[in-house]
Motif scaffolding. Structure first.
Motif, PDB file in Angstrom:
ATOM      1  N   LEU A 126      85.306  15.957 -51.635  1.00  0.00           N
ATOM      2  CA  LEU A 126      84.925  15.967 -53.052  1.00  0.00           C
ATOM      3  C   LEU A 126      85.988  15.326 -53.944  1.00  0.00           C
ATOM      4  O   LEU A 126      85.668  14.657 -54.927  1.00  0.00           O
ATOM      5  N   PHE A 127      87.253  15.515 -53.579  1.00  0.00           N
ATOM      6  CA  PHE A 127      88.345  15.031 -54.435  1.00  0.00           C
ATOM      7  C   PHE A 127      89.119  13.887 -53.777  1.00  0.00           C
ATOM      8  O   PHE A 127      90.258  13.618 -54.154  1.00  0.00           O
ATOM      9  N   HIS A 128      88.507  13.197 -52.800  1.00  0.00           N
ATOM     10  CA  HIS A 128      89.243  12.195 -52.015  1.00  0.00           C
ATOM     11  C   HIS A 128      89.760  11.027 -52.863  1.00  0.00           C
ATOM     12  O   HIS A 128      90.720  10.358 -52.482  1.00  0.00           O
ATOM     13  N   ALA A 176      74.186  22.301 -39.441  1.00  0.00           N
ATOM     14  CA  ALA A 176      73.758  21.559 -40.641  1.00  0.00           C
ATOM     15  C   ALA A 176      74.966  21.199 -41.502  1.00  0.00           C
ATOM     16  O   ALA A 176      75.074  20.076 -42.020  1.00  0.00           O
ATOM     17  N   ASN A 177      75.894  22.150 -41.630  1.00  0.00           N
ATOM     18  CA  ASN A 177      77.101  21.926 -42.429  1.00  0.00           C
ATOM     19  C   ASN A 177      77.919  20.762 -41.885  1.00  0.00           C
ATOM     20  O   ASN A 177      78.308  19.846 -42.629  1.00  0.00           O
ATOM     21  N   TYR A 178      78.144  20.755 -40.558  1.00  0.00           N
ATOM     22  CA  TYR A 178      78.969  19.685 -39.985  1.00  0.00           C
ATOM     23  C   TYR A 178      78.228  18.351 -39.935  1.00  0.00           C
ATOM     24  O   TYR A 178      78.850  17.289 -40.056  1.00  0.00           O
ATOM     25  N   ALA A 179      76.896  18.394 -39.813  1.00  0.00           N
ATOM     26  CA  ALA A 179      76.124  17.147 -39.867  1.00  0.00           C
ATOM     27  C   ALA A 179      76.276  16.519 -41.257  1.00  0.00           C
ATOM     28  O   ALA A 179      76.497  15.305 -41.398  1.00  0.00           O
ATOM     29  N   LEU A 180      76.191  17.377 -42.269  1.00  0.00           N
ATOM     30  CA  LEU A 180      76.341  16.904 -43.653  1.00  0.00           C
ATOM     31  C   LEU A 180      77.758  16.363 -43.902  1.00  0.00           C
ATOM     32  O   LEU A 180      77.943  15.312 -44.532  1.00  0.00           O
ATOM     33  N   VAL A 238      78.860  12.616 -45.092  1.00  0.00           N
ATOM     34  CA  VAL A 238      79.704  12.409 -46.280  1.00  0.00           C
ATOM     35  C   VAL A 238      80.968  11.629 -45.915  1.00  0.00           C
ATOM     36  O   VAL A 238      81.348  10.679 -46.600  1.00  0.00           O
ATOM     37  N   TYR A 239      81.617  11.997 -44.791  1.00  0.00           N
ATOM     38  CA  TYR A 239      82.840  11.285 -44.397  1.00  0.00           C
ATOM     39  C   TYR A 239      82.542   9.853 -43.960  1.00  0.00           C
ATOM     40  O   TYR A 239      83.350   8.953 -44.187  1.00  0.00           O
TER      41      TYR A 239
END
Ligand SMILES: [Zn+2]
Length: 172
Positions: A14-16, A155-159, A163-164
């Motif tokens: 989010l803050f990258h 689902a969390n790690y897929a998302l 994102v990455y």
């Protein structure tokens, strides 16, 4: 807590774009460190062994909760947990950090509140649950799933992977 690594990974994602993105990621871990470190120390102080802690981690959620409630230090850990996950205490702590270390205040505020926001709806049937207005109120936020649910983790790690990938491709 959503799992420890997810908090840092989401905060960094989010803050990258900020030069101090790592500080945001580090601050996003503070609520769990604030209760987790004392909990681990109390576990060992009560004469328990590391092997027992490892065994607990593989128990079904309900059984682990039962074990936790039976511990002599459970009440102390419960207080530390609610204090570290209270939105009121986090707001007060943010003001203190802003007063004494203004350079890290934004990272502290953002990291800690991102953690609390991620935690608030994912503690279904948890031992402690989320009490955002602790100590003024013991109202528990409604929860829809527990963060350790395998489908939720997947689902969390897929998302996170998506994102990455977007970050690395320079799309976000
Ligand atoms: Zn947490």
């Amino acid at each position: 807590m959503v799992d420890f690594f997810s908090h840092a990974l989401w905060a960094y994602a989010l803050f990258h774009a900020r030069p101090d993105a790592l500080a945001y990621a580090a601050c996003s871990l503070l609520p769990d460190l604030a209760w987790g470190i004392p909990a681990i120390l109390l576990f060992f102080a009560s004469g328990r062994k590391l092997s027992e802690m490892r065994r607990w981690r593989h128990l079904p959620h309900e059984e682990m909760s039962k074990n936790l409630r039976k511990q002599p230090y459970f009440e102390n850990v419960r207080v530390a947990y609610h204090a570290s996950h209270s939105w009121l205490i986090a707001a007060f702590a943010s003001l203190v950090v802003w007063a004494f270390a203004p350079k890290i205040a934004l990272a502290f505020f953002s990291g800690v509140f991102l953690h609390l926001a991620m935690d608030v709806f994912v503690h279904k049937d948890s031992v402690n649950g989320q009490e955002p207005f602790y100590p003024l109120s013991h109202w528990r936020a409604p929860s829809f799933v527990h963060w350790s649910n395998k489908k939720f983790i997947a689902a969390n790690y897929a998302l996170l992977a998506i994102v990455y990938a977007l970050i690395l491709l320079g799309r976000v």
